[in-house]
Design an enzyme around this catalytic site. Sequence first.
Site, PDB file in Angstrom:
ATOM      1  CG  HIS A 307      -2.073   0.919   1.086  1.00 59.21           C
ATOM      2  ND1 HIS A 307      -1.993   2.267   1.354  1.00 59.21           N
ATOM      3  CD2 HIS A 307      -3.332   0.689   0.662  1.00 59.21           C
ATOM      4  CE1 HIS A 307      -3.160   2.813   1.109  1.00 59.21           C
ATOM      5  NE2 HIS A 307      -3.996   1.887   0.680  1.00 59.21           N
ATOM      6  CG  ASP A 364      -8.751  -4.430  -2.558  1.00 56.25           C
ATOM      7  OD1 ASP A 364      -9.943  -4.305  -2.231  1.00 56.25           O
ATOM      8  OD2 ASP A 364      -8.117  -3.560  -3.168  1.00 56.25           O
TER       9      ASP A 364
HETATM   10  N1  ACO Z   1       4.127  -7.755  -4.628  1.00 51.72           N
HETATM   11  C1  ACO Z   1       5.479  -7.765  -4.768  1.00 51.72           C
HETATM   12  N2  ACO Z   1       6.251  -6.659  -4.652  1.00 51.72           N
HETATM   13  C2  ACO Z   1       5.635  -5.512  -4.385  1.00 51.72           C
HETATM   14  C3  ACO Z   1       4.235  -5.414  -4.215  1.00 51.72           C
HETATM   15  C4  ACO Z   1       3.492  -6.603  -4.347  1.00 51.72           C
HETATM   16  N3  ACO Z   1       2.160  -6.574  -4.207  1.00 51.72           N
HETATM   17  N4  ACO Z   1       3.901  -4.144  -3.962  1.00 51.72           N
HETATM   18  C5  ACO Z   1       5.046  -3.439  -3.957  1.00 51.72           C
HETATM   19  N5  ACO Z   1       6.093  -4.257  -4.217  1.00 51.72           N
HETATM   20  C6  ACO Z   1       7.528  -3.889  -4.252  1.00 51.72           C
HETATM   21  C7  ACO Z   1       7.863  -3.115  -5.510  1.00 51.72           C
HETATM   22  O1  ACO Z   1       8.250  -3.964  -6.565  1.00 51.72           O
HETATM   23  C8  ACO Z   1       8.979  -2.232  -5.007  1.00 51.72           C
HETATM   24  O2  ACO Z   1      10.148  -3.028  -4.922  1.00 51.72           O
HETATM   25  P1  ACO Z   1      11.612  -2.364  -5.195  1.00 51.72           P
HETATM   26  O3  ACO Z   1      11.797  -1.334  -4.118  1.00 51.72           O
HETATM   27  O4  ACO Z   1      12.556  -3.504  -5.107  1.00 51.72           O
HETATM   28  O5  ACO Z   1      11.539  -1.755  -6.568  1.00 51.72           O
HETATM   29  C9  ACO Z   1       8.566  -1.884  -3.585  1.00 51.72           C
HETATM   30  O6  ACO Z   1       7.748  -2.984  -3.166  1.00 51.72           O
HETATM   31  C10 ACO Z   1       7.759  -0.588  -3.462  1.00 51.72           C
HETATM   32  O7  ACO Z   1       6.657  -0.674  -4.353  1.00 51.72           O
HETATM   33  P2  ACO Z   1       6.012   0.555  -5.136  1.00 51.72           P
HETATM   34  O8  ACO Z   1       5.414   0.037  -6.405  1.00 51.72           O
HETATM   35  O9  ACO Z   1       7.038   1.644  -5.261  1.00 51.72           O
HETATM   36  O10 ACO Z   1       4.921   1.005  -4.120  1.00 51.72           O
HETATM   37  P3  ACO Z   1       3.702   1.974  -4.440  1.00 51.72           P
HETATM   38  O11 ACO Z   1       3.388   2.685  -3.200  1.00 51.72           O
HETATM   39  O12 ACO Z   1       3.972   2.799  -5.660  1.00 51.72           O
HETATM   40  O13 ACO Z   1       2.529   0.951  -4.873  1.00 51.72           O
HETATM   41  C11 ACO Z   1       0.674  -0.518  -4.728  1.00 51.72           C
HETATM   42  C12 ACO Z   1       1.497   0.595  -4.037  1.00 51.72           C
HETATM   43  C13 ACO Z   1       0.263  -0.045  -6.154  1.00 51.72           C
HETATM   44  C14 ACO Z   1      -0.582  -0.762  -3.928  1.00 51.72           C
HETATM   45  C15 ACO Z   1       1.543  -1.811  -4.830  1.00 51.72           C
HETATM   46  O14 ACO Z   1       1.927  -2.233  -3.531  1.00 51.72           O
HETATM   47  C16 ACO Z   1       0.818  -2.927  -5.569  1.00 51.72           C
HETATM   48  O15 ACO Z   1       0.868  -2.979  -6.802  1.00 51.72           O
HETATM   49  N6  ACO Z   1       0.119  -3.850  -4.837  1.00 51.72           N
HETATM   50  C17 ACO Z   1      -0.648  -4.893  -5.471  1.00 51.72           C
HETATM   51  C18 ACO Z   1      -1.984  -4.325  -5.965  1.00 51.72           C
HETATM   52  C19 ACO Z   1      -2.947  -4.057  -4.821  1.00 51.72           C
HETATM   53  O16 ACO Z   1      -3.143  -4.875  -3.940  1.00 51.72           O
HETATM   54  N7  ACO Z   1      -3.592  -2.870  -4.882  1.00 51.72           N
HETATM   55  C20 ACO Z   1      -4.588  -2.474  -3.897  1.00 51.72           C
HETATM   56  C21 ACO Z   1      -4.092  -1.399  -2.991  1.00 51.72           C
HETATM   57  S1  ACO Z   1      -5.309  -0.981  -1.778  1.00 51.72           S
HETATM   58  C22 ACO Z   1      -6.424  -0.053  -2.638  1.00 51.72           C
HETATM   59  O17 ACO Z   1      -6.115   0.723  -3.486  1.00 51.72           O
HETATM   60  C23 ACO Z   1      -7.787  -0.181  -2.303  1.00 51.72           C
END
Ligand code: ACO
Length: 432
Positions: A307, A364
């Site tokens: 998140h 979620d």
């Molecule tokens: N699985 C594996 N790795 C992940 C995940 C994941 N679900 N989420 C983040 N990471 C990793 C990224 O690859 C990144 O790694 P790095 O530092 O080695 O490059 C690090 O964690 C940071 O991730 P970001 O993408 O920079 O985080 P951001 O805050 O931009 O994204 C998000 C947040 C979009 C929710 C992301 O965690 C994600 O895609 N999660 C899966 C989708 C999801 O569950 N969305 C619902 C969110 S809740 C809502 O909106 C209601």
Amino acid sequence: MEKTAQLDIAGNLYSLPIVEGTEDDKALDITRLRNDTGYITLDPGYGNTGACISSITYIDGDRGILRYRGIDIAELCERSTFMEVCYLLIYGELPTAEEFAKFKDQVLFHSLIHEDMKSFFTSYPGHAHPMAILSAMVCSLSVYHPQLMEAMQPATERDETIARLLSKVRVLAAFAYKRSVGEAFVYSRPELDYLSNFLHMMFTTPMRSYQPDPVIRKALDVLFMIHADHEQNCSTSTVRMVGSSKANLFAAISAGICALWGEWHGGANQAVIEMLEAIQRDGSNHRKYIDKAKDKNDPFRLMGFGHRVYKNYDPRASIIKKYCDEVLNHLGINDPALEIAKGLEEAALTDEYFIERKLYPNVDFYSGIMYRAMSIPTNMFTVMFALGRLPGWIAHWKEMIEEPAMKIARPRQVYTGPTQRPYVPLAQRSAK
Ligand code: ACO
């Protein structure tokens, strides 16, 4: 004395006012930055950008805190109802008995849609995604209520518009579902409460009248309360962005529904179930998928994990997890997806990759399993989220348009394209 921060650009000092919130949030006010210095800030994804001052929802992502108008989400889920939370978010206070009765009456009064709108539903192909239908239908509501299209209505008319929207969106969602399963539309029953009425419009058929189940109803109430607001997330910021041009409320909410649809936002609840089903088909080896999620050469992400704001357990996920167990036990359902989800969670919470990046289950992760147990089809999950999020979107739109100094949202950019160059006629362009 006003607190300020000093910005040093090539030896020139600029003073930036510091703005502080009631919960110790701190911001640098850069309203005059470009005028005074010629510089803008660059913050792709807006992770450090405060786009507004708001008194609706407080989140402390590091400590896993979520409060609506100061009241903790866990306390609301235990003691309040979705309808009361709608009022709290939109009007700022818990209602008195009189205010609450009036609010519920207003919402009840609008629980029909124009008969002509039914033909829209039947024009969509049967396999159409209900989020596409919902967003189009919400925008279409403005066609039937042109008198409500003014963003700047007097307060009493605005209250009427809000009640109308809260009521009708639930009808539109139920009709979108009926269309997708090829069943006849079911009209609302005025004697039922908001959520029971929605379940009735979803699940009553000519053969069977839906009987409200108190455990399911309470679980849905909790799910909707949990979804009701989450400050400046992608869809809420979209509602504010669209509303800032003084587009009408229906148009702004319709845009918010589209923003919610994506799998990195509200669409994650559908993506989680699809992921759990894929893992099950692949032998339920959750370890393999933990490794895939960690592999930077693999685009796979663990859906329902991570998140932008929560760097601790999402407080909403722990509440949902408890109700998820309760609903499945009540219905006597043994869903293998729940076991896979728990296995993934356990493995991820002890894995260095997820610990380092502070990736926890989000709202979620378990909600889809609960919706599935309630017989809600997978492609309706994000619609359910939209229904829950509606009061939050409305509250933010209302807060924004009531702000005397409201401005149209218009970010800047740093341009990196070609500098000025001449046009070359087609005949003179050489092949690459
Ligand atoms: N699985 C594996 N790795 C992940 C995940 C994941 N679900 N989420 C983040 N990471 C990793 C990224 O690859 C990144 O790694 P790095 O530092 O080695 O490059 C690090 O964690 C940071 O991730 P970001 O993408 O920079 O985080 P951001 O805050 O931009 O994204 C998000 C947040 C979009 C929710 C992301 O965690 C994600 O895609 N999660 C899966 C989708 C999801 O569950 N969305 C619902 C969110 S809740 C809502 O909106 C209601």
